[in-house]
Design an enzyme around this catalytic site. Sequence first.
Site, PDB file in Angstrom:
ATOM      1  N   LYS A  35     111.460  10.501  34.156  1.00  0.00           N
ATOM      2  CA  LYS A  35     112.481  11.772  33.920  1.00  0.00           C
ATOM      3  C   LYS A  35     111.194  12.490  34.085  1.00  0.00           C
ATOM      4  CE  LYS A  35     116.170  11.354  30.754  1.00  0.00           C
ATOM      5  NZ  LYS A  35     117.003  10.779  29.864  1.00  0.00           N
ATOM      6  N   ARG A 105     114.609  14.206  24.896  1.00  0.00           N
ATOM      7  CA  ARG A 105     114.712  12.948  25.880  1.00  0.00           C
ATOM      8  C   ARG A 105     114.114  11.554  25.947  1.00  0.00           C
ATOM      9  NH1 ARG A 105     119.884  13.584  28.791  1.00  0.00           N
ATOM     10  NH2 ARG A 105     120.526  15.638  28.306  1.00  0.00           N
ATOM     11  N   GLY A 114     119.974   4.278  28.746  1.00  0.00           N
ATOM     12  CA  GLY A 114     121.059   4.290  27.469  1.00  0.00           C
ATOM     13  C   GLY A 114     120.087   3.504  26.542  1.00  0.00           C
ATOM     14  N   MET A 116     116.841   4.361  24.996  1.00  0.00           N
ATOM     15  CA  MET A 116     116.305   4.826  24.293  1.00  0.00           C
ATOM     16  C   MET A 116     117.061   6.006  23.830  1.00  0.00           C
ATOM     17  SD  MET A 116     112.906   3.715  25.211  1.00  0.00           S
ATOM     18  CE  MET A 116     112.866   4.206  26.570  1.00  0.00           C
ATOM     19  N   ARG A 349     116.670  11.307  39.554  1.00  0.00           N
ATOM     20  CA  ARG A 349     116.218   9.872  39.182  1.00  0.00           C
ATOM     21  C   ARG A 349     116.638   9.116  40.856  1.00  0.00           C
ATOM     22  NH1 ARG A 349     118.431   7.550  34.004  1.00  0.00           N
ATOM     23  NH2 ARG A 349     120.293   7.220  34.529  1.00  0.00           N
ATOM     24  N   HIS A 471     128.210   3.262  30.231  1.00  0.00           N
ATOM     25  CA  HIS A 471     126.866   3.246  30.055  1.00  0.00           C
ATOM     26  C   HIS A 471     127.663   1.185  30.459  1.00  0.00           C
ATOM     27  CE1 HIS A 471     125.406  -0.405  27.771  1.00  0.00           C
ATOM     28  NE2 HIS A 471     124.110   0.620  27.380  1.00  0.00           N
ATOM     29  N   ARG A 597     117.106 -36.439  51.343  1.00  0.00           N
ATOM     30  CA  ARG A 597     116.447 -37.074  50.156  1.00  0.00           C
ATOM     31  C   ARG A 597     118.016 -38.221  50.423  1.00  0.00           C
ATOM     32  NH1 ARG A 597     116.148 -33.120  46.414  1.00  0.00           N
ATOM     33  NH2 ARG A 597     114.588 -32.754  45.595  1.00  0.00           N
ATOM     34  N   ARG A 703     113.270 -38.119  54.246  1.00  0.00           N
ATOM     35  CA  ARG A 703     112.363 -38.920  53.489  1.00  0.00           C
ATOM     36  C   ARG A 703     113.003 -40.471  52.967  1.00  0.00           C
ATOM     37  NH1 ARG A 703     111.735 -36.497  47.219  1.00  0.00           N
ATOM     38  NH2 ARG A 703     113.675 -37.799  47.179  1.00  0.00           N
ATOM     39  N   GLU A 848     102.517 -35.093  45.587  1.00  0.00           N
ATOM     40  CA  GLU A 848     103.605 -35.365  44.557  1.00  0.00           C
ATOM     41  C   GLU A 848     102.637 -35.170  43.068  1.00  0.00           C
ATOM     42  OE1 GLU A 848     108.031 -36.585  45.104  1.00  0.00           O
ATOM     43  OE2 GLU A 848     106.785 -37.524  46.426  1.00  0.00           O
ATOM     44  N   SER A 867     104.733 -32.726  52.204  1.00  0.00           N
ATOM     45  CA  SER A 867     105.075 -30.984  51.791  1.00  0.00           C
ATOM     46  C   SER A 867     105.000 -31.853  50.616  1.00  0.00           C
ATOM     47  CB  SER A 867     106.582 -32.013  52.555  1.00  0.00           C
ATOM     48  OG  SER A 867     107.627 -31.189  51.851  1.00  0.00           O
ATOM     49  N   ASN A 871     108.369 -30.167  42.351  1.00  0.00           N
ATOM     50  CA  ASN A 871     109.317 -30.916  41.164  1.00  0.00           C
ATOM     51  C   ASN A 871     107.790 -31.993  40.280  1.00  0.00           C
ATOM     52  OD1 ASN A 871     110.507 -29.094  41.886  1.00  0.00           O
ATOM     53  ND2 ASN A 871     112.323 -30.870  42.706  1.00  0.00           N
ATOM     54  N   ASP A 872     107.362 -33.174  40.856  1.00  0.00           N
ATOM     55  CA  ASP A 872     106.591 -34.347  40.859  1.00  0.00           C
ATOM     56  C   ASP A 872     105.680 -33.780  40.751  1.00  0.00           C
ATOM     57  OD1 ASP A 872     108.295 -36.861  40.120  1.00  0.00           O
ATOM     58  OD2 ASP A 872     108.624 -36.682  42.306  1.00  0.00           O
ATOM     59  N   CYS A 935     108.553 -28.827  48.799  1.00  0.00           N
ATOM     60  CA  CYS A 935     110.348 -29.137  48.914  1.00  0.00           C
ATOM     61  C   CYS A 935     110.803 -28.945  47.333  1.00  0.00           C
ATOM     62  CB  CYS A 935     110.572 -30.220  50.164  1.00  0.00           C
ATOM     63  SG  CYS A 935     109.350 -31.730  49.442  1.00  0.00           S
ATOM     64  N   TYR A 955     106.046 -23.629  55.719  1.00  0.00           N
ATOM     65  CA  TYR A 955     107.680 -23.152  55.671  1.00  0.00           C
ATOM     66  C   TYR A 955     107.488 -23.370  54.151  1.00  0.00           C
ATOM     67  CZ  TYR A 955     107.722 -28.578  55.617  1.00  0.00           C
ATOM     68  OH  TYR A 955     107.074 -29.046  55.229  1.00  0.00           O
TER      69      TYR A 955
HETATM   70  C1  PEP Z   1     109.700 -32.724  44.347  1.00  0.00           C
HETATM   71  O1  PEP Z   1     109.113 -34.237  43.690  1.00  0.00           O
HETATM   72  O2  PEP Z   1     108.816 -31.877  44.308  1.00  0.00           O
HETATM   73  C2  PEP Z   1     110.820 -33.465  45.201  1.00  0.00           C
HETATM   74  C3  PEP Z   1     111.123 -32.582  45.742  1.00  0.00           C
HETATM   75  O3  PEP Z   1     111.553 -34.651  45.117  1.00  0.00           O
HETATM   76  P1  PEP Z   1     111.828 -35.163  44.277  1.00  0.00           P
HETATM   77  O4  PEP Z   1     112.941 -34.095  43.189  1.00  0.00           O
HETATM   78  O5  PEP Z   1     113.383 -35.712  45.039  1.00  0.00           O
HETATM   79  O6  PEP Z   1     111.175 -36.112  43.119  1.00  0.00           O
HETATM   80 MG    MG Z   2     109.386 -36.158  43.719  1.00  0.00          MG
END
Ligand code: PEP
Ligand code: MG
Length: 983
Positions: A35, A105, A114, A116, A349, A471, A597, A703, A848, A867, A871-872, A935, A955
């Site tokens: 401001k 202000r 809104g 403060m 602003r 608000h 999968r 896979r 993984e 890849s 997750n794992d 992935c 990717y």
């Molecule tokens: C992973 O482990 O990242 C994965 C893509 O395989 P999933 O989630 O099927 O174990």
């Molecule tokens: Mg996995």
Amino acid sequence: MNKWVYLTQTAHSDMAQVLGHEPSLDEMKVTLGGKGAGLAEMTRAGLPVPPGFTITTAACMAFINAGFRFPAGMWEQALEALHQVEALYGKKFGDPADPLLVSVRSGAKFSMPGMMETILNVGLNDETLQGLVEFTENERFGWDSYRRLIAMFGRTAMGISDEVFDHVMEALKAERGVEDDTALSAADLRELVARYKAAYREALGQDFPQNPQEQLKAAVEAVFRSWMGKKAIDYRRAEKIPDDLGTAVNVVTMVFGNMGWDSGTGVAFTRNPSTGDKTFYGDYLLNAQGEDVVAGIRNTKPVAQLGDDMPQVHTQLLEIAGKLERHYRDMQDMEFTVERGKLWMLQTRNGKRTARAAVKIAVDMVAEGLISREEALLRVTPKDVDFFLHPQFDEKEIRKAKAAGRMLATGVNASPGAAVGMLAFDADTAEAWGNAGKAVIMIRPETKPDDVHGMIAAKGILTSRGGATAHAAVVARQFGKPAVVGARDLQIDVETRTVHVRGQVLREGDYASLDGAAGEVYAGEIATVVPDYEKETELRTLLGWADEVAADPAARQWPADYAGYPARGLQVWTNADYPRDARRARTFGAQGIGLCRTEHMFFEQERLPHVQQMILNADEAQALFDRQHRLQNTLGVGKEDGKPLDEKRRADLQADLAAVEHDIAASPAVKAYRGALEHLLPSQRSDFYGLFEAMDGCPVIIRLIDPPLHEFLPGQEELLVEVTDLEADTGLPRTETGKRLLAESLAEKKVLLAAVQKMHEANPMMGLRGIRLGITYPDITKMQVRAIFEAACEAAKKGIVVKPEVMIPLTGHVNELKVSQVDLEGVAKQVMAEQGITIEYKFGTMIEIPRAAVTADEVATLAQFFSFGTNDLTQMTFGYSRDDAERRFLVKYVELGVLPVNPFQVLDRGGVGKLVKMGVRLGRQTRPELEVGICGEHGGDPSSIEFCHMAGLHYVSCSPFRVPVARLAAAHAAIAHKGKVLE
Ligand code: PEP
Ligand code: MG
């Protein structure tokens, strides 16, 4: 001496002197807040801005860090600036004859609407009030200003609760029989001031301060303190604004919109912040102060009507709007006040906007030549793009609901989108229900900054008062929550927690549906649909630019020895198991499938019995096959334990082999196993054919089976209960057929139970799964590879360009690939030979397991692509169970700050990320052309996508609905790192 205070009129040049260079807009915002910087810039541009000064954000942090004490010299500098303002405006602070009044202000670097505090009319007391009344010849205005100061000061600086003053006001209005504040006379307001003062004294045991400087000091302190208020902290958490920025305080000469019907005040946007249309938008009130507009207490007028009420002001405002938009090259949100016909600009602003407006404005501004494509991309956040993939109401359902009389009310369409949920009448209830996983609509007569936590937790927001800039509307747009505000027909009773409307009563917990785009409110739940992406022209244009930016062949630079690292930016692929998902993802712009999968297809109803049959017989059948292979092997090499076979031994082994082959031919288990595989082959083949068809021309990574097999069987406990029940039933009298059926069913369940018990593992996620399954039961994965290549050959023969990539999951040691990949490739070649066609293909693996990343140079001797299954990989690196951690300690870890974020959502760069980088580097050292992607769920998360760009992946692959977000994030990463050498 630190410079804590900047006069608005000279802020720019003063900052240049302090910094030793011309300040950038960002530097101005850091020091003066958004401001303060806006006021300084507008003044510099020659716009009508009332004189004032800004106390810096650094002063706020110094104040907080010193235990709520002003830093040395700050107050003196503020008083000095006040004198300069007096000189500029020609009035004196505290002058009984013609007093200068100021507003105080907050204004942080990032606007926090809104969140403060603001205190207006500072400097009024019993004496200066008389001067004001005489000077303005407007007694009503004087008393009105005074009562506002007492209430605002009491609430904000001294912490008196809202209700204290609201009660007094409501009581007086009731006594006078009026509804609107404006209907109160000067005498009424004088009475109101007396009652406010009494209420103040009663609440605090002291009088409202008459000394103007004392008021100013307390007001500045209150603004600084408000940075640490709960609502401001909640807001910062939600918007990820750092805590150590602090807020500036703007002390600005008061100009009055409540000086009669030639005065007014309003808020205007240079473009419609809801739709993005290039139309002047906003609302105003005649004879009112700014808070009246924002609080939604009085019904505002759309700013287009200003042309009728004040034509000259309207023209001037339009001119200023154009000037400001060109100056800032962005849509502006301006506050203005008209004092006796003279226009004053109080703030400008970059305006908050809905996701739809963000996209439209960005794309339009490129067409208008105001901004570049890259700037347009940076103006849109991943969250904005996400909005377009969220549900909206189904038109047909809306028509039905209208026909059935379920439309309850209409209001201002403040923030678009569809929300369905249970009505909650206050923020705490909304938050509690929201946290418990319920869908909630927060309903209030109007919202206040204290309600933000409830608004964050709610799916939608509904109010009966206020307009497009109230608000509730501003905050809802900010958070991308659908909102309908000012639905006046709703009689909301917060006490009894009911809403009455046209003879109907809805209670807390009842369902309602909001259409934020149409401004409509319905009783009950209405089905929603996801918007038609294909019709979102502007979004598609923008994402097309995103792809161009990411495809820039010079988007990434690497050190000279980083052979094989991609120079272009990231592509976005998708995780899709079914052709319909693949088609959708392609519409959303996916350029390949990064993960199919296959096992998900096994769960389909008509397939599951065959899958179970396969699993139940796999062990017995495989034991026979293994014996057969061992015998064939020994006979083939002609040696046993290093010694050549003699005639007798050879004859014995041949007899054994014949016996095993006989057993195999006679084995019901082998028959069932093979039968199941034969049954699954054509289904898998047609699944894969559909994927190749949908992804014509793009790579498709399929896979091989990954999860522990018990996941395809009923749970152990469930089976135990069933067996026990059936056993109990056997004692009951029944017919012979009944007995036979019962016995069969019991036997079947017992077999299943025994199999499940046999398969039980203490840590199934670390057990027989992934490539280990493929090595243990090679016929299953061979069947899958056959299905993939039969489908690919068939598709290729029809002219579809197929690029199959077979992915082996959960590799931890290169020897695992040696054992399985070679055999599987053999199947691929055999199918191609059978079909008389050769197609381009790859065999690769998921990374993984930390060991795979650490030995990626070895793994890449066989794998043609990697890849990252993050997750794992996150599970194994942290040692946190991905299935349990979020339910147990992980939320607490994030709350306590043990971890900055949930590592299953946002890739942990410091740990998991290091493994990823190491894996890519080692892999490419062995095989520079190695294709690398991700992935895991992180493939759709913007921060993780940026990391993947920096780590040299080709990717990212994510679920279809995250593809558009990922495309934008990939472009953002390319823009952010352009020209830098990554490593
Ligand atoms: C992973 O482990 O990242 C994965 C893509 O395989 P999933 O989630 O099927 O174990
Ligand atoms: Mg996995």
